[in-house]
Design an enzyme around this catalytic site. Sequence first.
Site, PDB file in Angstrom:
ATOM      1  N   CYS A 157       0.832  -1.203   0.000  1.00 36.84           N
ATOM      2  CA  CYS A 157       0.000   0.000   0.000  1.00 36.84           C
ATOM      3  C   CYS A 157       0.867   1.255   0.000  1.00 36.84           C
ATOM      4  O   CYS A 157       1.463   1.607   1.030  1.00 36.84           O
ATOM      5  CB  CYS A 157      -0.929  -0.001   1.215  1.00 36.84           C
ATOM      6  N   CYS A 198      -0.401   4.021   2.322  1.00 36.63           N
ATOM      7  CA  CYS A 198      -0.101   3.740   3.728  1.00 36.63           C
ATOM      8  C   CYS A 198       1.357   4.027   4.071  1.00 36.63           C
ATOM      9  O   CYS A 198       1.658   4.616   5.113  1.00 36.63           O
ATOM     10  CB  CYS A 198      -0.398   2.276   4.058  1.00 36.63           C
ATOM     11  N   ASP A 199       2.275   3.570   3.220  1.00 32.91           N
ATOM     12  CA  ASP A 199       3.684   3.523   3.591  1.00 32.91           C
ATOM     13  C   ASP A 199       4.609   4.382   2.746  1.00 32.91           C
ATOM     14  O   ASP A 199       5.814   4.457   3.024  1.00 32.91           O
ATOM     15  CB  ASP A 199       4.178   2.064   3.528  1.00 32.91           C
TER      16      ASP A 199
END
Length: 297
Positions: A132, A135-136
């Site tokens: 993701c 997300c990261d």
Amino acid sequence: MYDCVIAGGGPAGLSAALYAARAGLTTLLLEKNAPGGQAATTAVIENYPGVASVNGADLCFAMMDQAAGFGAEIEFDEAVRFEDPTGPVKTVVTASGARYETRTIIFAPGAFHRHLGCPGEERLTGAGVSYCAVCDGAFFRGKDVAVVGGGDSALVEALYLAGLARTVYLIHRRTEYRAAETLVRRVKAEARIVETLGVTVASVTGESAVDGLVLSDGRRLALDGVFIAVGMIPATAGLDFLPLENGYIRTQADCSCGPGLYAAGDATVTPLRQVVTAAADGAGAAVSAGEYIKSNR
């Protein structure tokens, strides 16, 4: 007899349990593992509104405790069969053999990322291997990364990371992408994206963190991270009585997918799969379930 049984204890299911219990519904949540699903395996979550940074497992356990505090019952058991799911009284059967009657069911089974299955991938997940970019991606600002995949999701991930990373290698096993032409044009126009086509990933390398990839043609790329975007697999096996679209549950605007049936989170047809959207889905499904119960008393 429960008012609401929730199948799945990720952020969607936990949010549904909180909203259902707060609304005074007798509520049971069934989760086969620890609460949180994929979110619980995320080391740091930085994009949940109002929370600067939190460990994924800590956030999910806090969600569980909050729902339980309002009276939701939580059983660590898997819902495996649903009897008379479209009737006024539905029965949920679990892996342990328990049977629960309920007026409504909220399905929140989640989905999981398809993996490459190459050496090093599992070992370095969370240590440079990610599924993701939203997300990261921020952890790789100014660094060299790779995105693996050739569909819409992979190209969107690559374009997102191009705004953060120094170099983004876009690796696809075919020589042509499966993505929309508009995305392909944007990728080709982005100077930070290096197209790496006609090869697969042989292995992910690194000891305690990712330091590179070995490709099927023998080349080695020195990298700080790799984002794998080769598809999702919704956990909807056994839910053939629900309206499915490519394996995902198709819901109405009120999160319904049948009489007294609702779905929330990553297993639904949705444009974005994040903790915040899953939580919103769960809240909406619980409110709709409460309205259904009121109108059918």
